[in-house]
Structures are given as structure tokens and as C-alpha cells.
Design an enzyme around this catalytic site. Sequence first.
Site, PDB file in Angstrom:
ATOM      1  N   LYS A 160       0.840  -0.937   0.013  1.00 40.15           N
ATOM      2  CA  LYS A 160       0.219   0.252  -0.142  1.00 40.15           C
ATOM      3  C   LYS A 160       0.694   1.766   0.721  1.00 40.15           C
ATOM      4  O   LYS A 160       0.556   2.428  -0.722  1.00 40.15           O
ATOM      5  CB  LYS A 160      -1.021  -0.099   1.752  1.00 40.15           C
ATOM      6  CG  LYS A 160      -2.193  -1.063   1.367  1.00 40.15           C
ATOM      7  CD  LYS A 160      -3.249  -0.741   1.667  1.00 40.15           C
ATOM      8  CE  LYS A 160      -4.747  -1.325   1.883  1.00 40.15           C
ATOM      9  NZ  LYS A 160      -5.717  -0.945   2.319  1.00 40.15           N
TER      10      LYS A 160
ATOM     11  N   LYS B 264      -4.682 -11.363  -7.226  1.00 43.29           N
ATOM     12  CA  LYS B 264      -6.080 -10.713  -6.172  1.00 43.29           C
ATOM     13  C   LYS B 264      -6.533 -10.098  -6.864  1.00 43.29           C
ATOM     14  O   LYS B 264      -6.551  -8.876  -7.274  1.00 43.29           O
ATOM     15  CB  LYS B 264      -5.623 -11.066  -4.946  1.00 43.29           C
ATOM     16  CG  LYS B 264      -5.314  -9.475  -4.335  1.00 43.29           C
ATOM     17  CD  LYS B 264      -6.021  -9.664  -2.576  1.00 43.29           C
ATOM     18  CE  LYS B 264      -5.569  -7.746  -2.224  1.00 43.29           C
ATOM     19  NZ  LYS B 264      -6.177  -7.717  -1.028  1.00 43.29           N
TER      20      LYS B 264
ATOM     21  N   LYS C 258      -9.587  -3.810  -5.119  1.00 40.95           N
ATOM     22  CA  LYS C 258     -10.504  -2.429  -5.519  1.00 40.95           C
ATOM     23  C   LYS C 258      -9.989  -1.758  -6.509  1.00 40.95           C
ATOM     24  O   LYS C 258      -9.831  -0.592  -6.704  1.00 40.95           O
ATOM     25  CB  LYS C 258     -11.327  -2.439  -4.466  1.00 40.95           C
ATOM     26  CG  LYS C 258     -10.839  -1.183  -2.911  1.00 40.95           C
ATOM     27  CD  LYS C 258     -11.134  -1.018  -2.377  1.00 40.95           C
ATOM     28  CE  LYS C 258     -10.210  -1.099  -0.552  1.00 40.95           C
ATOM     29  NZ  LYS C 258     -10.738  -2.690  -0.100  1.00 40.95           N
TER      30      LYS C 258
HETATM   31  P1  ATP Z   1      -8.765  -4.711  -1.513  1.00 42.52           P
HETATM   32  O1  ATP Z   1      -7.769  -6.097  -1.661  1.00 42.52           O
HETATM   33  O2  ATP Z   1      -9.933  -4.973  -2.458  1.00 42.52           O
HETATM   34  O3  ATP Z   1      -8.039  -3.034  -1.370  1.00 42.52           O
HETATM   35  P2  ATP Z   1      -8.618  -4.913   1.206  1.00 42.52           P
HETATM   36  O4  ATP Z   1      -7.829  -6.208   1.882  1.00 42.52           O
HETATM   37  O5  ATP Z   1      -7.206  -3.641   0.918  1.00 42.52           O
HETATM   38  O6  ATP Z   1      -9.460  -5.181  -0.288  1.00 42.52           O
HETATM   39  P3  ATP Z   1     -10.976  -4.896   2.832  1.00 42.52           P
HETATM   40  O7  ATP Z   1     -12.047  -4.394   1.809  1.00 42.52           O
HETATM   41  O8  ATP Z   1     -11.863  -4.466   4.633  1.00 42.52           O
HETATM   42  O9  ATP Z   1      -9.281  -4.586   2.619  1.00 42.52           O
HETATM   43  O10 ATP Z   1     -11.022  -6.926   2.536  1.00 42.52           O
HETATM   44  C1  ATP Z   1     -12.267  -7.236   3.134  1.00 42.52           C
HETATM   45  C2  ATP Z   1     -12.004  -8.362   3.565  1.00 42.52           C
HETATM   46  O11 ATP Z   1     -12.119  -9.031   1.737  1.00 42.52           O
HETATM   47  C3  ATP Z   1     -10.772  -9.442   3.375  1.00 42.52           C
HETATM   48  O12 ATP Z   1     -11.090 -10.589   4.581  1.00 42.52           O
HETATM   49  C4  ATP Z   1      -9.807  -9.933   2.385  1.00 42.52           C
HETATM   50  O13 ATP Z   1      -8.974 -10.631   3.107  1.00 42.52           O
HETATM   51  C5  ATP Z   1     -10.831 -10.038   1.415  1.00 42.52           C
HETATM   52  N1  ATP Z   1     -10.320  -9.506   0.662  1.00 42.52           N
HETATM   53  C6  ATP Z   1     -10.270  -8.729  -0.052  1.00 42.52           C
HETATM   54  N2  ATP Z   1     -10.213  -9.077  -1.262  1.00 42.52           N
HETATM   55  C7  ATP Z   1      -9.542 -10.601  -1.518  1.00 42.52           C
HETATM   56  C8  ATP Z   1      -9.680 -11.722  -2.991  1.00 42.52           C
HETATM   57  N3  ATP Z   1      -9.225 -11.573  -4.031  1.00 42.52           N
HETATM   58  N4  ATP Z   1     -10.051 -12.871  -2.252  1.00 42.52           N
HETATM   59  C9  ATP Z   1     -10.368 -13.240  -1.306  1.00 42.52           C
HETATM   60  N5  ATP Z   1     -10.700 -12.301   0.040  1.00 42.52           N
HETATM   61  C10 ATP Z   1      -9.972 -11.350  -0.609  1.00 42.52           C
HETATM   62  N1  LTN Z   2      -6.714  -5.070   7.407  1.00 44.19           N
HETATM   63  C1  LTN Z   2      -8.401  -5.466   6.918  1.00 44.19           C
HETATM   64  C2  LTN Z   2      -9.317  -5.216   7.362  1.00 44.19           C
HETATM   65  C3  LTN Z   2      -9.485  -5.633   9.244  1.00 44.19           C
HETATM   66  C4  LTN Z   2      -9.324  -6.731  10.384  1.00 44.19           C
HETATM   67  C5  LTN Z   2      -9.862  -6.466  11.797  1.00 44.19           C
HETATM   68  C6  LTN Z   2     -10.024  -7.885   9.356  1.00 44.19           C
HETATM   69  C7  LTN Z   2      -9.626  -4.494  10.362  1.00 44.19           C
HETATM   70  N2  LTN Z   2     -10.286  -4.700  11.605  1.00 44.19           N
HETATM   71  C8  LTN Z   2     -10.010  -7.088  12.455  1.00 44.19           C
HETATM   72  C9  LTN Z   2     -10.689  -8.981  10.374  1.00 44.19           C
HETATM   73  C10 LTN Z   2      -9.993  -8.833  11.749  1.00 44.19           C
HETATM   74  C11 LTN Z   2      -8.068  -5.911   5.846  1.00 44.19           C
HETATM   75  O1  LTN Z   2      -7.756  -4.789   4.855  1.00 44.19           O
HETATM   76  N3  LTN Z   2      -9.214  -6.499   4.995  1.00 44.19           N
END
Ligand code: ATP
Ligand code: LTN
Length: 337
Positions: free
Chosen positions: A116, A199, A202
Site C-alpha cells: 500500500k 488478487k 478494488k
Molecule cells: P482490496 O484488496 O480490494 O483493497 P482489502 O483487503 O484491502 O481489499 P477490505 O475491503 O477491508 O480490504 O477486505 C475485506 C475482506 O475481503 C478481507 O478479509 C480480505 O482478506 C478479503 N479479500 C479482499 N480481496 C480478496 C480476494 N481477492 N480474494 C479473497 N478475499 C479477499
Molecule cells: N485489515 C483488514 C480489515 C480489518 C480486519 C480487522 C479484519 C480491520 N480490522 C479485524 C479482521 C479482523 C483488511 O484490510 N481487509
Amino acid sequence: MASTSPRVLSGIQPTAGSFHLGNYLGAVRQWVALQESHDAFYMVVDLHAITVPQDPAELRANTRLAAAQLLAAGLDPERCTLFVQSHVPEHAQLAWIMNCLAGFGEASRMTQFKDKSAKHGAGNATVGLFTYPILQVADILLYQANQVPVGEDQRQHIELTRDLADRFNGRFGETFTVPEPYILKETAKIYDLQDPSIKMSKSASTPKGLINLLDDPKTTAKKVKSAVTDTDTVIKYDTENKPGVSNLLSIYSTLTGRTIAELEAEYEGKMYGALKTDLADVMVEFVTPFRTRTQQYLDDPETLDSLLAKGAEKARAVAAETLATAYDKVGLLPAKH
Ligand code: ATP
Ligand code: LTN
């Protein structure tokens, strides 16, 4: 009465308007299932969302929108505790304690931070983004969660949570439950439909490979039909040689409850086009009522807000007790009432 079921906790960020298919299949779907058997706490992690620049009005709207989507996906406030992270101040308070326990080196090893921060230009990352996984540690430990349902990309953060829980318990005496990740193999990582080596996210470079659940169903169908596969013609689950087709099969299997073997048998001798057309139909059938239900929750913000207020109250009762114990264990002088 205190529940004796094992506890689960998870969170999702309100950083984009719509959830994507990876969020749903990787995490939210499990949340819905686990509320039946577990004492479940789920939250919209708005404090995590401000670790990258945000527009205030958009953040507020997206926080409600995230809650509406969680309800539309099947979370039932009678069966789980659904709340907004910033409504429970104990998260930030325990995060400070955890910040003082975590090593700079171990925080520096978090791959999500590296990814990030690279995206925003290494020098521009905030201290908040750096310490983001430690806030997540506090989120989990406050509720004494046994399991944390997330996608594969979060495994390292759960490991850090385990390490810090052990460290705290070792130094100050048994205080926190050491949680396990709850990651289902089949949906641990859903891949981008245009580039099945990365993966679904967004922040994908092109929206074509990203299935947003709130997209217009026609767009969804179009994206599925133009998914990248390979030059072979066999419909077979083989992540190594056929990542695109395997990803479509995983999605298809999870959304319909049919096994991959069943699908392979059904599509034997058929073209990729047939698989994509059928999956597009399955997807449209899934997203259409999801969109309608989300809109219904959004149309009544007062009910939504009071439901979140009740959730925060329930969450706070648990969080306050854990925080008080942690404050006491580290030696903070209690305030006299
Ligand atoms: P992104 O990758 O889209 O920015 P993120 O992981 O930063 O998403 P969240 O939107 O808070 O953040 O993710 C919510 C949940 O979705 C988390 O448990 C994450 O592991 C799961 N997740 C995100 N992308 C995937 C994916 N491509 N496959 C499976 N699980 C996912
Ligand atoms: N970091 C996670 C979101 C998140 C989370 C948590 C997941 C914040 N606090 C506590 C599990 C338990 C993400 O980016 N998806």
C-alpha cells in the site's frame, strides 16, 4: 447471559463504494455462515479507512453503504453484533498499548503495508498506515476472538495478532485469547478476471477484471463473459496451468454449492464460452437481489443508524471490560470515580 459459543470477529473497510466479489467470497460469505454457530462480532473499520487519504462526506456515505451491504449479504443483527469501529473508542485505546508492545522491525515486515505504501509513493505513507496492522490486532484482541474469518491476504496480520497476544500474556499474565485465522481454501484468494495472477482488488489497474457487487448486472455479465482464460479448450481445475479457468470454476462452485468435479463433468467437451455464459447468469442472479436489498437498507438511514448504535453498545460492553483488564495489567493507575 454470556454466550458459550466460540467467538468470531472480522472487519471490512469502507474505502470503496461497492464490495467486490473477492470481499464477498473471501470473507463476508463466511461471516454470514458463522453467525449461526458462533458468537459473532463484525464491524465496518472506518478508522482503518483513514490510513489513506479520504473524502469526509464519501467516508460517511461509504460506512453506511458497507453496513447496508453486510445486511444485504445476510448478516442478521439478531444473530450477530454489527457495528462501526469508531463508535467503540476502546479500539484506538488498546491499539496504543499494542503499539508500545510491537517491534518496529516486525511492523516493517507487514507486506500489506509495503504494497500500500508503494502505491501512494513510499515517502507519502502515513504513520497511521504503518501502524494499521496493530490497530487490527487491537480490534481482534478486544473481543477475545477465537477465530477471524478473512481472505488469504490477511493471514500475516492474524499471525502478528497471535504474536502480540502471546507477548502480552507472557509479560503481564494471561489476558488475551490467541486467535486462529479462519480462511477457506477454495475462496482464500479470488483472482482478477483480466489478470488471474493477481488478487481481485478494488485498486486493480483496470475495472474490467473487478466484479463490484453493486455494478449494474449487465456490466457484471459483460465482465464475466470477457474473462481471460487460456489458449487451450479444456475446462479443468488446474491453478498452475489454467489459473483463469480455475478461478471461474471456484467462483461458480461457491456461488452454486456444486462441486468443482461436478462442474468439470458437466462442461466436458464444451467451450469456454458456455462456461462463461452460465456463470454470468449465476452471477446476475446473485447480484440482482443483493443490489435491491442494499438499496432498501440505504433508503431508511434512521433504522440503519439505530441498528448500528445497538451493535456498538453490545460491542462496547465486551471491549470496555477487556480494555480495563489490559490497562490494569500494564500498570496504568485507575482513575478514581
Ligand atoms: P482490496 O484488496 O480490494 O483493497 P482489502 O483487503 O484491502 O481489499 P477490505 O475491503 O477491508 O480490504 O477486505 C475485506 C475482506 O475481503 C478481507 O478479509 C480480505 O482478506 C478479503 N479479500 C479482499 N480481496 C480478496 C480476494 N481477492 N480474494 C479473497 N478475499 C479477499
Ligand atoms: N485489515 C483488514 C480489515 C480489518 C480486519 C480487522 C479484519 C480491520 N480490522 C479485524 C479482521 C479482523 C483488511 O484490510 N481487509
